[in-house]
Design a protein around this motif. Structure first.
Motif, mmCIF file in Angstrom:
data_model
loop_
_atom_site.group_PDB
_atom_site.id
_atom_site.type_symbol
_atom_site.label_atom_id
_atom_site.label_comp_id
_atom_site.label_asym_id
_atom_site.label_seq_id
_atom_site.Cartn_x
_atom_site.Cartn_y
_atom_site.Cartn_z
ATOM 1 N N LEU A 44 0.798 -1.215 0.066
ATOM 2 C CA LEU A 44 -0.124 0.032 0.080
ATOM 3 C C LEU A 44 0.808 1.294 0.017
ATOM 4 O O LEU A 44 0.523 2.154 -0.689
ATOM 5 C CB LEU A 44 -0.820 -0.003 1.077
ATOM 6 C CG LEU A 44 -2.096 -0.994 1.163
ATOM 7 C CD1 LEU A 44 -2.686 -1.137 2.572
ATOM 8 C CD2 LEU A 44 -3.212 -0.518 0.091
ATOM 9 N N VAL A 49 -1.066 4.630 -1.551
ATOM 10 C CA VAL A 49 -2.393 4.437 -0.782
ATOM 11 C C VAL A 49 -2.180 4.391 0.508
ATOM 12 O O VAL A 49 -2.025 3.570 1.124
ATOM 13 C CB VAL A 49 -3.046 3.112 -1.416
ATOM 14 C CG1 VAL A 49 -4.217 3.007 -0.869
ATOM 15 C CG2 VAL A 49 -2.876 2.770 -2.850
ATOM 16 N N SER A 53 -10.412 4.876 1.326
ATOM 17 C CA SER A 53 -11.612 5.555 0.720
ATOM 18 C C SER A 53 -12.664 5.261 1.644
ATOM 19 O O SER A 53 -12.793 4.330 2.373
ATOM 20 C CB SER A 53 -12.083 5.020 -0.726
ATOM 21 O OG SER A 53 -12.600 3.817 -0.649
ATOM 22 N N GLY A 78 -13.084 2.772 -5.048
ATOM 23 C CA GLY A 78 -12.258 1.915 -4.524
ATOM 24 C C GLY A 78 -12.924 0.711 -3.924
ATOM 25 O O GLY A 78 -12.159 -0.216 -3.031
ATOM 26 N N ALA A 362 -10.780 8.563 -8.845
ATOM 27 C CA ALA A 362 -9.839 8.792 -7.733
ATOM 28 C C ALA A 362 -9.728 10.280 -7.359
ATOM 29 O O ALA A 362 -8.792 10.859 -7.079
ATOM 30 C CB ALA A 362 -8.546 8.380 -8.170
#
Length: 473
Positions: A44, A49, A53, A78, A362
């Motif tokens: 991640l 990331v 989300s 997401g 996004a």
């Protein structure tokens, strides 16, 4: 599993809620709060990331706890990691037997299956899990060989998975986690019997997660029958209209639609253009390439290697205009795609929203343009009202500054990309125009009358054939 064991009471929004079921676990503010394996946290971080989300923050605690999950969220929210990280973390450390996967993700289209597989592969590799993607359009023998070698997680389309099960190339009795992604489209596409067949074969005491943009009709029945005391997460309204998208309806004169579409496609930057038919997609793609626009076609008539290559070229910029049917309306993710054009207007609000969802992903912004003839305005207004969209309506013609302001349209180079003569702007014969390649007679084209020149050419050819017959040729 009997239906009664998975049926609960009804929420006001139509989602199932089990009577006396434990409430959903609270949302989290960071991935670190979830107790994920260190390997997942590392990947991640490598992918940038950092903050979950809304759908991830809500669904992941329950997915990791083994709860059934019913999630509703707009496209691009997401959802893949919302279910994927739970599947991976709960499967880590286990080993699948040949032909017997432990977790299964079902998606409606090949493109979405491949995209889900690609998104989850780095995390699977970090956990030393084997992930296989099985879809139509490629060698079923090769896919059967992969499953024979063993794969803990399988991402599949319902049709290809059904074929593999029928051939005894895959057994579902050890599957303990099932995810239905974009469940509403799977039902709309007629996959409901195959989906229920899969759910009836997997472990009855396993975990089921269902994600969908809407929770109506067949999706609602699936949830009632197969989900047990699900944690329900609805992070977006059912209409799922994205605030960051500007919606425009451009009213065009019928015979001018080719020129308007060509100028939009010739803009700087990528554009995704939707049409209703495969023939229309191919016809427009040929026209654009003959006009000097780097266009490519995407529809179900293309082989899977062709479709994969086209998407790769669109993502890396070799292709700037992707011309597609609704096969590209779900699951397709392309960074920085800021314009979607409905050359043929969507006739269903869900189709409109999913086409629109290819942009403004996004957290970015985007524009969706729908080209309509004057006679189509009423129907298009109804569809957009049902989708909870209030577009800006503008009359445009090719070459106008207002068209360029809204879409970035510009004149194409006119230099053919595949050889042959350059394409001149179509003449206005004031003939009825029924869309690119979707004429009512099924012959494609603009739907207009044949030109005088083509009629004379046919008469001359017929005279020559008659003369050959008289000469005995």
């Amino acid at each position: 599993m009997s239906e009664s064991t998975r049926t609960g009471t009804r929420r006001q929004d139509g989602a199932p809620e089990a009577s006396g079921a434990p409430s959903a676990l609270p949302t989290v503010a960071s991935f670190a709060q979830l107790g994920l394996p260190a390997e997942i946290l590392r990947v991640l971080d490598e992918h940038g990331v950092t903050v979950p989300s809304p759908i991830q923050a809500a669904a992941l605690p329950n997915a990791l706890a083994g709860r059934d999950v019913l999630g509703r969220g707009r496209t691009g929210s997401g959802k893949t990691l919302a279910f994927g990280l739970g599947v991976l973390a709960r499967t880590a450390g286990r080993r699948a037997q040949p032909k017997e996967p432990l977790a299964l993700v079902l998606t409606p289209t090949r493109e979405l299956a491949q995209q889900v597989g690609e998104a989850l592969t780095p995390y699977a590799e970090a956990l030393r899990l084997r992930l296989a993607t099985v879809v139509g359009g490629v060698s079923i023998g090769r896919q059967a060989a992969v499953l024979r070698d063993g794969a803990e997680i399988v991402v599949a389309t319902p049709g290809r998975l059904h074929d593999l099960v029928e051939r005894k190339g895959c057994r579902l009795g050890r599957v303990r986690i099932v995810v239905l992604d974009e469940a509403d489209q799977m039902c709309d596409m007629g996959f409901l019997p195959q989906v229920t067949e899969v759910l009836d074969q997997v472990r009855s005491d396993g975990q089921r997660m269902l994600f969908s943009a809407t929770l109506d009709r067949d999706v609602d029945r699936l949830a009632q029958r197969y989900l047990r005391d699900p944690a329900v997460h609805s992070v977006d309204p059912p209409s799922a209209a994205v605030p960051a998208i500007e919606h425009h309806v451009l009213v065009v004169h019928g015979p001018d639609r080719y020129a308007v579409t060509t100028e939009i496609a010739a803009r700087d930057g990528r554009v995704l253009l939707f049409l209703d038919t495969k023939h229309g997609v191919d016809q427009l793609t040929r026209h654009l390439r003959a006009s000097g626009v780097a266009a490519a076609a995407l529809h179900s008539g293309k082989s899977q290697p062709q479709r994969t290559r086209t998407l790769d070229q669109f993502r890396n910029g070799q292709v700037t205009s992707l011309v597609a049917t609704n096969v590209a309306a779900r699951g397709l993710h392309v960074d920085d795609l800021d314009l979607v054009v409905n050359v043929d207007p969507a006739t269903d609000p869900k189709d409109y929203l999913h086409r629109a969802g290819r942009t403004a992903r996004a957290g970015r912004s985007g524009t969706v343009v729908t080209l309509v003839l004057p006679a189509q305005r009423r129907e298009t207004s109804r569809v957009m009202a049902d989708a909870d969209v209030a577009p800006t309506v503008t009359r445009v013609r090719s070459g106008e500054a207002e068209l360029s302001r809204i879409t970035g349209a510009k004149a194409p180079s006119g230099e053919p990309l595949d050889g042959g003569a350059a394409v001149s702007r179509p003449k206005n014969h004031n003939a009825p125009f029924r869309g690119l390649g979707s004429a009512k007679d099924g012959k494609g084209g603009s739907g207009g009358r044949p030109s005088r020149k083509s009629s004379e050419a046919r008469k001359l050819a017929e005279a020559r054939r008659a003369a050959r017959v008289r000469r005995g040729g």
